[in-house]
Design a protein around this motif. Structure first.
Motif, PDB file in Angstrom:
ATOM      1  N   LEU A 178     -12.486   5.191   3.491  1.00 47.31           N
ATOM      2  CA  LEU A 178     -11.101   4.748   3.685  1.00 47.31           C
ATOM      3  C   LEU A 178     -10.703   4.728   5.160  1.00 47.31           C
ATOM      4  O   LEU A 178      -9.717   4.094   5.533  1.00 47.31           O
ATOM      5  CB  LEU A 178     -10.146   5.678   2.918  1.00 47.31           C
ATOM      6  CG  LEU A 178     -10.164   5.553   1.389  1.00 47.31           C
ATOM      7  CD1 LEU A 178      -9.394   6.710   0.767  1.00 47.31           C
ATOM      8  CD2 LEU A 178      -9.566   4.222   0.958  1.00 47.31           C
ATOM      9  N   SER A 179     -11.466   5.413   5.981  1.00 48.93           N
ATOM     10  CA  SER A 179     -11.137   5.499   7.404  1.00 48.93           C
ATOM     11  C   SER A 179     -11.043   4.106   8.042  1.00 48.93           C
ATOM     12  O   SER A 179     -11.944   3.276   7.894  1.00 48.93           O
ATOM     13  CB  SER A 179     -12.194   6.327   8.136  1.00 48.93           C
ATOM     14  OG  SER A 179     -11.902   6.412   9.511  1.00 48.93           O
ATOM     15  N   GLY A 180      -9.933   3.853   8.725  1.00 47.76           N
ATOM     16  CA  GLY A 180      -9.738   2.577   9.415  1.00 47.76           C
ATOM     17  C   GLY A 180      -9.249   1.446   8.532  1.00 47.76           C
ATOM     18  O   GLY A 180      -8.908   0.369   9.035  1.00 47.76           O
ATOM     19  N   LYS A 181      -9.198   1.665   7.209  1.00 48.64           N
ATOM     20  CA  LYS A 181      -8.777   0.594   6.295  1.00 48.64           C
ATOM     21  C   LYS A 181      -7.243   0.480   6.271  1.00 48.64           C
ATOM     22  O   LYS A 181      -6.518   1.430   6.564  1.00 48.64           O
ATOM     23  CB  LYS A 181      -9.307   0.870   4.886  1.00 48.64           C
ATOM     24  CG  LYS A 181     -10.832   0.866   4.800  1.00 48.64           C
ATOM     25  CD  LYS A 181     -11.398  -0.495   5.144  1.00 48.64           C
ATOM     26  CE  LYS A 181     -12.902  -0.587   4.927  1.00 48.64           C
ATOM     27  NZ  LYS A 181     -13.660   0.220   5.902  1.00 48.64           N
ATOM     28  N   LYS A 182      -6.782  -0.700   5.895  1.00 46.70           N
ATOM     29  CA  LYS A 182      -5.350  -0.952   5.771  1.00 46.70           C
ATOM     30  C   LYS A 182      -4.915  -0.669   4.329  1.00 46.70           C
ATOM     31  O   LYS A 182      -5.408  -1.305   3.402  1.00 46.70           O
ATOM     32  CB  LYS A 182      -5.029  -2.398   6.156  1.00 46.70           C
ATOM     33  CG  LYS A 182      -5.289  -2.710   7.623  1.00 46.70           C
ATOM     34  CD  LYS A 182      -4.957  -4.159   7.934  1.00 46.70           C
ATOM     35  CE  LYS A 182      -5.210  -4.479   9.399  1.00 46.70           C
ATOM     36  NZ  LYS A 182      -4.891  -5.901   9.718  1.00 46.70           N
ATOM     37  N   ILE A 183      -4.005   0.281   4.187  1.00 49.75           N
ATOM     38  CA  ILE A 183      -3.562   0.697   2.857  1.00 49.75           C
ATOM     39  C   ILE A 183      -2.060   0.485   2.728  1.00 49.75           C
ATOM     40  O   ILE A 183      -1.281   0.873   3.608  1.00 49.75           O
ATOM     41  CB  ILE A 183      -3.904   2.185   2.601  1.00 49.75           C
ATOM     42  CG1 ILE A 183      -5.426   2.404   2.734  1.00 49.75           C
ATOM     43  CG2 ILE A 183      -3.417   2.613   1.224  1.00 49.75           C
ATOM     44  CD1 ILE A 183      -5.843   3.851   2.555  1.00 49.75           C
ATOM     45  N   ALA A 184      -1.650  -0.135   1.635  1.00 53.23           N
ATOM     46  CA  ALA A 184      -0.231  -0.407   1.401  1.00 53.23           C
ATOM     47  C   ALA A 184       0.544   0.897   1.221  1.00 53.23           C
ATOM     48  O   ALA A 184       0.111   1.801   0.500  1.00 53.23           O
ATOM     49  CB  ALA A 184      -0.067  -1.288   0.166  1.00 53.23           C
ATOM     50  N   ALA A 185       1.707   0.988   1.867  1.00 52.99           N
ATOM     51  CA  ALA A 185       2.571   2.165   1.739  1.00 52.99           C
ATOM     52  C   ALA A 185       4.014   1.685   1.608  1.00 52.99           C
ATOM     53  O   ALA A 185       4.483   0.884   2.430  1.00 52.99           O
ATOM     54  CB  ALA A 185       2.424   3.067   2.961  1.00 52.99           C
ATOM     55  N   PHE A 186       4.692   2.136   0.579  1.00 49.44           N
ATOM     56  CA  PHE A 186       6.099   1.756   0.413  1.00 49.44           C
ATOM     57  C   PHE A 186       6.896   2.277   1.603  1.00 49.44           C
ATOM     58  O   PHE A 186       6.868   3.466   1.907  1.00 49.44           O
ATOM     59  CB  PHE A 186       6.658   2.306  -0.896  1.00 49.44           C
ATOM     60  CG  PHE A 186       6.107   1.621  -2.116  1.00 49.44           C
ATOM     61  CD1 PHE A 186       6.224   0.242  -2.266  1.00 49.44           C
ATOM     62  CD2 PHE A 186       5.482   2.338  -3.120  1.00 49.44           C
ATOM     63  CE1 PHE A 186       5.713  -0.403  -3.382  1.00 49.44           C
ATOM     64  CE2 PHE A 186       4.971   1.707  -4.245  1.00 49.44           C
ATOM     65  CZ  PHE A 186       5.092   0.332  -4.378  1.00 49.44           C
ATOM     66  N   ASP A 187       7.620   1.386   2.251  1.00 47.93           N
ATOM     67  CA  ASP A 187       8.305   1.755   3.483  1.00 47.93           C
ATOM     68  C   ASP A 187       9.413   2.786   3.270  1.00 47.93           C
ATOM     69  O   ASP A 187       9.865   3.421   4.219  1.00 47.93           O
ATOM     70  CB  ASP A 187       8.870   0.510   4.185  1.00 47.93           C
ATOM     71  CG  ASP A 187       9.724  -0.342   3.268  1.00 47.93           C
ATOM     72  OD1 ASP A 187      10.061   0.114   2.171  1.00 47.93           O
ATOM     73  OD2 ASP A 187      10.070  -1.475   3.670  1.00 47.93           O
ATOM     74  N   TYR A 188       9.865   2.964   2.016  1.00 44.96           N
ATOM     75  CA  TYR A 188      10.925   3.916   1.739  1.00 44.96           C
ATOM     76  C   TYR A 188      10.382   5.264   1.247  1.00 44.96           C
ATOM     77  O   TYR A 188      11.141   6.145   0.899  1.00 44.96           O
ATOM     78  CB  TYR A 188      11.901   3.342   0.702  1.00 44.96           C
ATOM     79  CG  TYR A 188      11.210   2.652  -0.461  1.00 44.96           C
ATOM     80  CD1 TYR A 188      10.782   3.361  -1.573  1.00 44.96           C
ATOM     81  CD2 TYR A 188      10.982   1.275  -0.437  1.00 44.96           C
ATOM     82  CE1 TYR A 188      10.144   2.732  -2.623  1.00 44.96           C
ATOM     83  CE2 TYR A 188      10.351   0.635  -1.488  1.00 44.96           C
ATOM     84  CZ  TYR A 188       9.941   1.364  -2.567  1.00 44.96           C
ATOM     85  OH  TYR A 188       9.303   0.734  -3.612  1.00 44.96           O
ATOM     86  N   ASP A 189       9.053   5.416   1.206  1.00 42.76           N
ATOM     87  CA  ASP A 189       8.441   6.688   0.825  1.00 42.76           C
ATOM     88  C   ASP A 189       7.583   7.180   1.988  1.00 42.76           C
ATOM     89  O   ASP A 189       6.411   6.845   2.098  1.00 42.76           O
ATOM     90  CB  ASP A 189       7.598   6.532  -0.441  1.00 42.76           C
ATOM     91  CG  ASP A 189       6.995   7.855  -0.900  1.00 42.76           C
ATOM     92  OD1 ASP A 189       7.562   8.913  -0.574  1.00 42.76           O
ATOM     93  OD2 ASP A 189       5.955   7.828  -1.585  1.00 42.76           O
ATOM     94  N   LYS A 190       8.206   7.971   2.862  1.00 40.86           N
ATOM     95  CA  LYS A 190       7.535   8.430   4.081  1.00 40.86           C
ATOM     96  C   LYS A 190       6.280   9.235   3.766  1.00 40.86           C
ATOM     97  O   LYS A 190       5.328   9.266   4.555  1.00 40.86           O
ATOM     98  CB  LYS A 190       8.491   9.279   4.918  1.00 40.86           C
ATOM     99  CG  LYS A 190       9.788   8.571   5.303  1.00 40.86           C
ATOM    100  CD  LYS A 190       9.529   7.327   6.121  1.00 40.86           C
ATOM    101  CE  LYS A 190      10.834   6.660   6.554  1.00 40.86           C
ATOM    102  NZ  LYS A 190      10.616   5.374   7.246  1.00 40.86           N
ATOM    103  N   ALA A 191       6.247   9.891   2.609  1.00 39.14           N
ATOM    104  CA  ALA A 191       5.098  10.723   2.243  1.00 39.14           C
ATOM    105  C   ALA A 191       3.816   9.911   2.166  1.00 39.14           C
ATOM    106  O   ALA A 191       2.732  10.390   2.515  1.00 39.14           O
ATOM    107  CB  ALA A 191       5.361  11.426   0.909  1.00 39.14           C
ATOM    108  N   GLN A 192       3.906   8.673   1.697  1.00 40.09           N
ATOM    109  CA  GLN A 192       2.709   7.835   1.589  1.00 40.09           C
ATOM    110  C   GLN A 192       2.096   7.573   2.958  1.00 40.09           C
ATOM    111  O   GLN A 192       0.879   7.642   3.135  1.00 40.09           O
ATOM    112  CB  GLN A 192       3.051   6.509   0.908  1.00 40.09           C
ATOM    113  CG  GLN A 192       3.389   6.645  -0.566  1.00 40.09           C
ATOM    114  CD  GLN A 192       3.519   5.296  -1.253  1.00 40.09           C
ATOM    115  OE1 GLN A 192       3.008   4.289  -0.794  1.00 40.09           O
ATOM    116  NE2 GLN A 192       4.215   5.277  -2.378  1.00 40.09           N
ATOM    117  N   GLY A 193       2.953   7.288   3.944  1.00 44.20           N
ATOM    118  CA  GLY A 193       2.458   7.043   5.288  1.00 44.20           C
ATOM    119  C   GLY A 193       1.764   8.257   5.877  1.00 44.20           C
ATOM    120  O   GLY A 193       0.712   8.137   6.530  1.00 44.20           O
ATOM    121  N   VAL A 194       2.330   9.444   5.632  1.00 41.41           N
ATOM    122  CA  VAL A 194       1.734  10.690   6.122  1.00 41.41           C
ATOM    123  C   VAL A 194       0.349  10.879   5.519  1.00 41.41           C
ATOM    124  O   VAL A 194      -0.615  11.217   6.226  1.00 41.41           O
ATOM    125  CB  VAL A 194       2.632  11.901   5.775  1.00 41.41           C
ATOM    126  CG1 VAL A 194       1.930  13.211   6.114  1.00 41.41           C
ATOM    127  CG2 VAL A 194       3.957  11.811   6.532  1.00 41.41           C
TER     128      VAL A 194
END
Length: 356
Positions: A178-194
């Motif tokens: 998964l390293s370096g891959k682009k993964i979708a994250a809901f912009d209103y759920d900060k936890a996903q980005g972390v």
């Protein structure tokens, strides 16, 4: 007006008091039966399963003094904004959006918190039992105070289905890959980005209106979604012949009912939560039908050696995210107790809490 004054003058003090009490009681009854409006998000609009469930809910709640109208939304953001603006008295939406109204209930949608591993494999039935157990706890009258924050009250929770990693390339089947891959994250759920940044991947901001196209058109390498999204978002286009769906739930997202408690009869929230608890098996049936509708060839088993790494990564991420204030600590501890009641032999159950 003069007629009313002459009539009141002829009443004895006792009769006058009775009239006042009766009038007050009638006012309460009329208020309790006033129409309330609930905004309902469903990606399929009025033809979707969430809206159909909400329709049955509105009918069932009539016996509890609520006359409910429904308003359909396909854009979840707008539904939430209308609710916050007071244009709706309640809202039905994903916990990613409703977490802002109740952090304890919103913790149910935390990364890996309801996933049960037995003998090195995911036990999906046991995982759903964890979700059921937590909803039972939240529906108990003893937990009533936890379900209220200010004028907002959780009126029910039901599962949307296990959210699986869906990739455009099956070679992305381990933490390292998964390293370096682009993964979708809901912009209103900060936890996903972390979480995504923690594994060295790149979060790409999405919402329910564009997550499908971004995956299908190659703007992201991976999305995490439940089976009920497979057909509406046409994810088979992005999966193609090289991609797949890993049988390892990242989480089991839920849909939650949030009420403005001042707009409903006293005690309505508790009855509402118990109603949705009674609908758990119905929701589970919808989920199972959706999963069976996905072609077998698209499912992919993760390597056995990757599973312990994912479990550890999820647990460490939950704790880190909770320390940042994005997950509720009390909620995580309640979920851990539910996990350990379902899978008591797990090593994590040697301690009572997930986070202090």
């Amino acid at each position: 007006m003069a007629l009313i004054q002459r009539t009141l003058a002829r009443l004895s003090p006792l009769s006058l008091a009775a009239a006042v009490v009766l009038g007050g009681t009638m006012g309460v009854t009329m208020s309790a039966q006033a129409k309330t409006l609930i905004c309902v998000w469903d990606v399929a609009g009025k033809t979707g399963d969430v809206y159909a469930s909400a329709t049955d809910y509105a009918l069932a709640m009539q016996k509890n003094g609520a006359d409910i109208d429904l308003k359909s939304y396909v854009d979840e953001r707008v539904a939430i904004e209308d609710f916050r603006a007071g244009q709706c008295d309640g809202v039905i939406a994903t916990a990613f959006r409703t977490r802002q109204f109740n952090m304890v209930a919103g913790s149910l949608d935390s990364i890996g918190s309801t996933t049960v591993i037995k003998n090195g494999k995911v036990d999906i039935d046991a995982s759903y039992e964890v979700v059921r157990k937590v909803i039972q706890v939240f529906s108990d009258p003893k937990a009533g105070k936890l379900m209220v924050e200010g004028n907002y009250e959780v009126g029910g929770i039901f599962p949307l289905g296990a959210a699986y990693p869906i990739v455009r390339d099956r070679k992305i089947n381990s933490v390292e890959a998964l390293s370096g891959k682009k993964i979708a994250a809901f912009d209103y759920d900060k936890a996903q980005g972390v979480m995504i940044q923690r594994i060295g991947a790149q979060p790409v901001s999405v919402d329910v209106t564009n997550i499908g196209p971004k995956f299908n058109n190659g703007f992201v390498d991976m999305v995490t979604l439940p089976a009920v999204a497979f057909k509406p978002f046409e994810l088979y286009k992005g999966i193609g012949t090289t991609g797949g769906i890993g049988r390892f739930p990242i989480m089991i997202p839920t849909v939650q009912v949030i009420l403005n408690k001042t707009k409903f009869p006293e005690g309505f929230g508790e009855k509402s939560r118990q109603y949705w608890l009674s609908q758990f098996d119905r929701a589970l049936g919808i989920i199972q039908t959706a999963e069976k509708g996905i072609p077998t060839k698209m499912w992919d088993e993760l390597p056995a050696e990757s599973i312990p790494k994912y479990v550890l990564m999820f647990r460490e991420s939950r704790i880190e995210i909770a320390k940042q204030g994005l997950y509720n600590k009390q909620g995580l501890n309640i979920i851990k107790r539910a996990r350990c009641s379902i899978n008591p032999t797990d090593a994590e159950c040697a301690t009572k809490t997930e986070i202090d």
